[in-house]
Design an enzyme around this catalytic site. Sequence first.
Site, PDB file in Angstrom:
ATOM      1  NE  ARG A  57      -1.485  -2.315   2.806  1.00  0.00           N
ATOM      2  CZ  ARG A  57      -1.553  -3.586   2.402  1.00  0.00           C
ATOM      3  NH1 ARG A  57      -2.611  -3.999   1.767  1.00  0.00           N
ATOM      4  NH2 ARG A  57      -0.591  -4.451   2.660  1.00  0.00           N
ATOM      5  CB  THR A  58       3.380   2.559   2.322  1.00  0.00           C
ATOM      6  OG1 THR A  58       2.643   1.983   3.397  1.00  0.00           O
ATOM      7  CG2 THR A  58       3.874   3.935   2.719  1.00  0.00           C
ATOM      8  CE  LYS A  86      28.372  -1.245  -5.511  1.00  0.00           C
ATOM      9  NZ  LYS A  86      28.322  -0.273  -6.622  1.00  0.00           N
ATOM     10  NE  ARG A 107       7.143   0.746   4.792  1.00  0.00           N
ATOM     11  CZ  ARG A 107       5.950   0.163   4.729  1.00  0.00           C
ATOM     12  NH1 ARG A 107       5.853  -1.108   4.353  1.00  0.00           N
ATOM     13  NH2 ARG A 107       4.844   0.834   5.021  1.00  0.00           N
ATOM     14  CG  HIS A 135       3.390   3.695   8.551  1.00  0.00           C
ATOM     15  ND1 HIS A 135       3.462   4.588   7.495  1.00  0.00           N
ATOM     16  CD2 HIS A 135       2.997   2.506   8.022  1.00  0.00           C
ATOM     17  CE1 HIS A 135       3.125   3.948   6.378  1.00  0.00           C
ATOM     18  NE2 HIS A 135       2.844   2.688   6.671  1.00  0.00           N
TER      19      HIS A 135
HETATM   20  N1   CP Z   1      -0.194  -0.334   5.878  1.00  0.00           N
HETATM   21  C1   CP Z   1       0.998  -0.490   5.263  1.00  0.00           C
HETATM   22  O1   CP Z   1       2.001   0.155   5.616  1.00  0.00           O
HETATM   23  O2   CP Z   1       0.997  -1.409   4.277  1.00  0.00           O
HETATM   24  P1   CP Z   1       2.266  -1.825   3.427  1.00  0.00           P
HETATM   25  O3   CP Z   1       3.274  -2.421   4.375  1.00  0.00           O
HETATM   26  O4   CP Z   1       1.762  -2.817   2.423  1.00  0.00           O
HETATM   27  O5   CP Z   1       2.826  -0.588   2.788  1.00  0.00           O
END
Ligand code: CP
Length: 339
Positions: A57-58, A86, A107, A135
């Site tokens: 999703r993110t 590296k 991320r 998050h």
């Molecule tokens: N909710 C969420 O962060 O989903 P993903 O890990 O699929 O991005």
Amino acid sequence: MNFVGEHILSVAQLDRADVEQIFAVADKMTPFAQRERVTRVLDGAILCNLFFEASTRTRLSFGAAFNFLGGSVRETTDMASTSLVKGESLKDFAQVISGYSDVIVMRHPIDGAVAEFAEASRSPVLNGGDGSNEHPTQALLDLYTIKKELRARKMDLDDLRIAVIGDLKYGRAVHSLIKLLKLFRNITFHLIAPPALSAPENVVNELRETGHEVQHFEQLQHGIQGVDVLYVTRTQEERFSSSAEAREYKGLFRINQVVYSQHCEPETIIMHPLPRDSREAAQELSVDLDSHPNFAVFRQSDNGLIVRMALFALILDVVDKVEDHSAPVGWITDARKWD
Ligand code: CP
């Protein structure tokens, strides 16, 4: 907060007015996400998506949100394919990547790594999830969803009663959501977790210090009574030292139609940040609730698009220009309604 050019690393940067501003801009983005109109306001701009942990999703919704605003997306989804392996430092990496991008989403599996990267970045950086820390955009889309769902019930976020269920120790979406809800008045939190996976002490203390009510539960059926929202989460297996250790906690709390109808109020909203763990040992949120009208889980993921569009528009200072660069969609006859 003046969003222009800012990093978004933690919900702690935001006050209530900031959150309401993001939501107001998100509302304006709806026709574009629903394919009623197209805009080219970010034509020529580049988003660099750096995802060093699995994501559906993110990553894809940040990318789609940028595309919906007319921009282009470059992506790296594996640290092993970058020169970080590296020995390149995050700071050198940031200097380089920010020269290629107008905005960056990262991320990273380590708490604080996105902030470290942002320190050296010349472009704004959005935290797409750092370890078990935060998050922030997930929390914003969750809160936006709660607000919308409550509106249909003629309620608002103040006085909300929410049960947060599952792995509250490692769940970064939970940490950000709890911190964000702290900005509202008189929130009641039912924190349902085994003692080993309870929410960090500092997060709970801050809630109490700001006047909110916090109750801890180890029994699901007690904690899910008398709340407006169930926020269900999976065991964050990737944060445990072994799969065997994570397995000890899977399946402890299972919400399904029987449990929901026996213990929850009829209007209780059902949420999950996803992914849910549908494997036999886990199943914290049963598919038998998917068609329930209060099941808001896929409305959450839809709302992620417009909230992320809003953040890009605010940070890149194009909120007032989106309409000027827009036109009706010519390539689809029926706009896809998901609201
Ligand atoms: N909710 C969420 O962060 O989903 P993903 O890990 O699929 O991005």
